[in-house]
Design a protein around this motif. Structure first.
Motif, PDB file in Angstrom:
ATOM      1  N   ALA A 189      -1.778   8.831 -42.583  1.00  0.00           N
ATOM      2  CA  ALA A 189      -2.857   8.202 -43.391  1.00  0.00           C
ATOM      3  C   ALA A 189      -3.274   9.306 -44.177  1.00  0.00           C
ATOM      4  N   ALA A 190      -4.133  10.146 -43.326  1.00  0.00           N
ATOM      5  CA  ALA A 190      -4.746  11.271 -44.261  1.00  0.00           C
ATOM      6  C   ALA A 190      -4.409  12.326 -45.102  1.00  0.00           C
ATOM      7  N   ILE A 246     -11.440  14.880 -43.658  1.00  0.00           N
ATOM      8  CA  ILE A 246     -12.563  13.632 -43.485  1.00  0.00           C
ATOM      9  C   ILE A 246     -13.601  12.999 -43.082  1.00  0.00           C
ATOM     10  N   ILE A 247     -14.338  12.381 -43.690  1.00  0.00           N
ATOM     11  CA  ILE A 247     -15.913  11.484 -43.119  1.00  0.00           C
ATOM     12  C   ILE A 247     -15.073  10.194 -42.338  1.00  0.00           C
ATOM     13  N   SER A 272     -10.209  15.343 -52.195  1.00  0.00           N
ATOM     14  CA  SER A 272      -9.172  15.670 -51.658  1.00  0.00           C
ATOM     15  C   SER A 272      -9.986  15.533 -50.120  1.00  0.00           C
ATOM     16  N   THR A 273     -10.646  14.120 -50.054  1.00  0.00           N
ATOM     17  CA  THR A 273     -11.315  13.380 -48.813  1.00  0.00           C
ATOM     18  C   THR A 273     -10.706  12.502 -48.418  1.00  0.00           C
ATOM     19  N   PHE A 274     -11.270  11.479 -47.038  1.00  0.00           N
ATOM     20  CA  PHE A 274     -10.657  10.244 -46.783  1.00  0.00           C
ATOM     21  C   PHE A 274     -11.966   9.808 -45.605  1.00  0.00           C
ATOM     22  N   LEU A 275     -11.163   8.670 -45.706  1.00  0.00           N
ATOM     23  CA  LEU A 275     -12.435   8.063 -45.236  1.00  0.00           C
ATOM     24  C   LEU A 275     -11.871   7.238 -43.692  1.00  0.00           C
ATOM     25  N   LEU A 291      -9.421   4.377 -44.057  1.00  0.00           N
ATOM     26  CA  LEU A 291      -7.921   3.601 -42.437  1.00  0.00           C
ATOM     27  C   LEU A 291      -8.825   3.520 -41.844  1.00  0.00           C
ATOM     28  N   ILE A 292      -8.774   1.852 -41.646  1.00  0.00           N
ATOM     29  CA  ILE A 292      -9.060   1.062 -40.769  1.00  0.00           C
ATOM     30  C   ILE A 292      -8.139   1.075 -39.708  1.00  0.00           C
TER      31      ILE A 292
END
Length: 406
Positions: free
Chosen positions: A197-198, A203-204, A232-235, A271-272
């Protein structure tokens, strides 16, 4: 010592109290204590098992996800019979109840009746405080506890302000089983799911259940601004399966948060996913920053210890007991609650200054090892058990489970 633990839920149900018990109960058993747990059922079925040296009994009569106040009153006799069966089977020297200063007056009344009948001392751990009428109603039991453990100085202050006797309250911070936690960080499947996903983005991670109280909406709003500055960040959001959800409020809030994500056009960047107790260490390992922007007075926050144990920099809110754990500017950052801009500022700073993020993470790990180990917590807890037990036996004698009781 024979120690009985009482709580409404136990893993696979996920929550702070549940995680605490999941670590503490087998650890006490390994140290030579006999531990029994009476807790809520899974799928409405009564079950008994010996789990990691712990006698575990699950009953629907303690499952507050399915019991309304009216139903609890209707089942009062059955609840008393169930608790009596547990006590007379396990025969505890001491009963340790978790958060039974709230939720159900009936269960607490019954517990106090058996305390009087069998003569065992009862310790309460206050993991939370509340501000509603039920919390005030439960104050009538405040002098019945033989001892009270508060999980933070914040909780102790709130309990004393509400009317609980200060001389009965000790503060014992939660601890984390460091080696066991590290051993669970290697999980190729979790790594695959997250990285699919990321990709290689930073990643946060927000490891709390999705809810407004935990600030899930705030972190989503902050993340939109983070993406503008640091694309370039992902939660990563931890999801909500198998969490305690009284009144089904949580599902409504989840829908609201998902709608916000859609409105902000962030579906591809978030992504949950629910992570079980065994899986979540691997999720921390994949993350670069851990965020916990609670909007309510968070009593402590075991998730903060989990992040610290892996040397992750934290951004939390200035509520409840969290500032007792995270030192602002030293092991992470502390920001005002419900302030997406302040949260975004700190996240952007950490992403743009990786050397500072690493320094904060290293100091967080050092603080964890010095202050929040499971060993230190167990030492304090068992010392308190013996103190309360000795005091009780001097005053009333040892517990007796003869047919007549006391």
């Amino acid at each position: 010592m024979r120690i009985a633990m009482l709580h409404w839920a136990f893993p696979p149900t996920i929550g702070g109290v549940e995680t605490h018990l999941f670590m503490v109960c087998p650890a006490l058993a390994r140290r030579g204590h006999q531990v029994g747990v009476l807790t809520g059922a899974i799928n409405g079925e009564t079950q008994e098992e010996l789990w990691q040296g712990v006698y575990l009994r699950r009953t629907p009569l303690l499952d507050l996800n399915s019991l309304t106040p009216a139903l609890i009153e209707e089942k009062r006799a059955a609840i008393a019979e169930e608790m009596n069966r547990f006590f007379t089977t396990f025969k505890p020297d001491l009963v340790h109840a978790h958060n039974m200063h709230y939720f159900s007056p009936v269960h607490t009344e019954i517990l106090m009746e058996f305390k009087k009948r069998y003569g065992f001392p009862v310790i309460l751990t206050a993991h939370n405080v509340w501000e509603d009428e039920l919390f005030k109603e439960m104050l009538r039991f405040r002098h019945d506890w033989d001892g009270i453990i508060a999980v933070s100085h914040f909780i102790k202050r709130e309990m004393v302000a509400a009317g609980y006797p200060a001389e009965k309250i000790v503060v014992i911070h939660h601890g984390l089983a460091y080696r066991h936690f590290l051993a669970r960080t290697e999980n190729p499947e979790i790594r695959r799911v997250i990285r699919e996903a990321a990709g290689d983005k930073k990643i946060i991670f927000h490891p709390a259940r999705m809810s407004l109280a935990k600030g899930s909406d705030v972190v989503v709003k902050a993340f939109r601004r983070v993406k503008e500055t640091c694309p370039s960040t992902f939660l990563l959001l931890a999801g909500t399966d198998k969490t305690v959800d009284w009144g089904a409020v949580q599902q409504k809030e989840i829908a609201q948060i998902k709608e916000l994500i859609h409105y902000l056009g962030l579906e591809k960047d978030i992504l949950i996913r629910f992570f079980s107790w065994e899986e979540i260490p691997a999720a921390y390992r994949e993350s670069d920053i851990v965020v916990y922007p609670s909007a309510f007075q968070e009593p402590f926050g075991i998730a903060l210890l989990e992040a610290m144990a892996l040397g992750k920099p934290l951004v939390v809110t200035r509520v409840g007991g969290m500032p007792e754990i995270v030192l602002d500017g030293e092991t992470g950052f502390v920001v005002p609650p419900r302030d997406p801009e302040a949260l975004a500022d700190k996240l952007i700073f950490l992403l743009q200054h990786p050397e500072k993020a690493q320094e904060l993470g290293e100091k967080a790990l050092k603080r964890f090892k010095e202050k929040f180990s499971l060993e230190e917590m167990l030492k304090a807890m068992t010392n308190y058990y013996h103190l309360i037990w000795r005091r009780s036996t001097r005053e009333k004698g040892a517990p007796s489970y003869s047919a007549a009781g006391r």
